[in-house]
Enzyme design. Sequence first.
Site, PDB file in Angstrom:
ATOM      1  N   GLY A  14     -13.719   6.094 -40.732  1.00 49.81           N
ATOM      2  CA  GLY A  14     -13.465   5.287 -41.930  1.00 49.81           C
ATOM      3  C   GLY A  14     -11.996   5.344 -42.319  1.00 49.81           C
ATOM      4  O   GLY A  14     -11.385   6.408 -42.299  1.00 49.81           O
ATOM      5  N   ASP A 131     -13.545  11.276 -48.361  1.00 48.07           N
ATOM      6  CA  ASP A 131     -14.648  12.160 -48.773  1.00 48.07           C
ATOM      7  C   ASP A 131     -14.212  13.583 -49.151  1.00 48.07           C
ATOM      8  O   ASP A 131     -14.957  14.307 -49.803  1.00 48.07           O
ATOM      9  CB  ASP A 131     -15.691  12.266 -47.648  1.00 48.07           C
ATOM     10  CG  ASP A 131     -16.279  10.919 -47.277  1.00 48.07           C
ATOM     11  OD1 ASP A 131     -16.246  10.008 -48.114  1.00 48.07           O
ATOM     12  OD2 ASP A 131     -16.761  10.779 -46.134  1.00 48.07           O
ATOM     13  N   ASP A 133     -14.169  16.128 -47.335  1.00 47.70           N
ATOM     14  CA  ASP A 133     -15.178  17.089 -46.875  1.00 47.70           C
ATOM     15  C   ASP A 133     -14.742  17.898 -45.653  1.00 47.70           C
ATOM     16  O   ASP A 133     -15.581  18.387 -44.912  1.00 47.70           O
ATOM     17  CB  ASP A 133     -16.499  16.347 -46.578  1.00 47.70           C
ATOM     18  CG  ASP A 133     -16.340  15.257 -45.531  1.00 47.70           C
ATOM     19  OD1 ASP A 133     -15.192  14.946 -45.158  1.00 47.70           O
ATOM     20  OD2 ASP A 133     -17.363  14.726 -45.071  1.00 47.70           O
TER      21      ASP A 133
HETATM   22  O1  F6P Z   1     -16.345   8.667 -44.560  1.00 47.64           O
HETATM   23  C1  F6P Z   1     -15.836   7.691 -45.405  1.00 47.64           C
HETATM   24  C2  F6P Z   1     -16.930   6.790 -45.909  1.00 47.64           C
HETATM   25  O2  F6P Z   1     -16.359   5.826 -46.761  1.00 47.64           O
HETATM   26  C3  F6P Z   1     -18.092   7.489 -46.590  1.00 47.64           C
HETATM   27  O3  F6P Z   1     -17.801   7.858 -47.918  1.00 47.64           O
HETATM   28  C4  F6P Z   1     -19.175   6.453 -46.467  1.00 47.64           C
HETATM   29  O4  F6P Z   1     -20.450   7.057 -46.517  1.00 47.64           O
HETATM   30  C5  F6P Z   1     -18.899   5.852 -45.122  1.00 47.64           C
HETATM   31  O5  F6P Z   1     -17.548   6.106 -44.817  1.00 47.64           O
HETATM   32  C6  F6P Z   1     -19.150   4.362 -45.030  1.00 47.64           C
HETATM   33  O6  F6P Z   1     -18.935   3.976 -43.722  1.00 47.64           O
HETATM   34  P1  F6P Z   1     -18.758   2.458 -43.252  1.00 47.64           P
HETATM   35  O7  F6P Z   1     -17.423   1.990 -43.718  1.00 47.64           O
HETATM   36  O8  F6P Z   1     -18.849   2.532 -41.776  1.00 47.64           O
HETATM   37  O9  F6P Z   1     -19.854   1.688 -43.914  1.00 47.64           O
END
Ligand code: F6P
Length: 326
Positions: A14, A131, A133
């Site tokens: 992401g 995140d 994390d």
């Molecule tokens: O890891 C970043 C993040 O934005 C998370 O907070 C979220 O759950 C996920 O990516 C969403 O992913 P995508 O953009 O693939 O829908």
Amino acid sequence: MGAIKCIGILTSGGDAPGMNAAIRAVTRAAIYNGLLVKGIYRGYKGLVTDEITEFKSQNVSNIIQLGGTILKTARCKEFTTPEGRQAAYENMKKEGIDALIIIGGDGSLTGARIFAQEFDVPCIGLPGTIDNDLYGTDTTIGYDTALNTILEAVDKIRDTATSHERLFFVEVMGRDAGFLALNGAIASGAEAAIIPEISTEVDQLEELIKNGFRKSKNSSIVIVAESELTGGAMHYAERVKNEYPEYDVRVTILGHVQRGGSPTAHDRILASRLGAAAIDALMEGQRNVMIGIENDEVVYVPFTKAIKNEKPINKELLNIVRELSI
Ligand code: F6P
């Protein structure tokens, strides 16, 4: 593996505001130290399919203020297979790349760890995810900007919540981590935060009601972390509709708006420091570590540690939210 003359840089997973500042920092620090830089497009995908271009200092001009990533990003299935990684390695050799700098989250660093182990390729990771994390760094690139986006949105929701005397559940990102929800709640003066880290310990809705979270107020905002563990904002809104029909409830899911925007000063400084430190680390002979900043000091965290260890959240902060929302 001999002396490092050329590095490849990629962003993966992401996107996060500040990734461009990190690309700029890595590129310029590398060139400053006499290294050649190659930009790899679309994360590991570009390594597998050979979408690689030489980066000069000018390629990263005027990007420090931009959200997203000029290198593009992807979540790459091929790289999870041995055949995909073999193709990536062959392209790397063909392009003369001796080491990789990977900017991304948990999944991206896991890919780097496996690749480094299989092919003895020096890899350095930078924590890039909204995140927050990743273990071994106080904050990750993008987290502060996302927090600021959350509080800007909640300030606006507060206006309408107050006018209509409504209870709002505002869902924020974080995958399975509650950092954005918890600190977003403190920063926006929300009445409560619902986070995955305590979802098995207590029924957080019951707690809210029991603590009389509405008391003297004419509106309430509860920040809910997205996660299967919390069930998300819709789940709580449904419960309130059924169990406490006296409340006028609404839901706002902030979604991908949290991933965009110009990075804050905090994220630009963090990304710049981490990017420069990544090159220092490579020159010092460091391998297969994530660069973090803890207590204002640059630290090297082995991939295994950064990925395996769960970053602890300070649950005591929930008391602050509760105390300050009376
Ligand atoms: O890891 C970043 C993040 O934005 C998370 O907070 C979220 O759950 C996920 O990516 C969403 O992913 P995508 O953009 O693939 O829908």
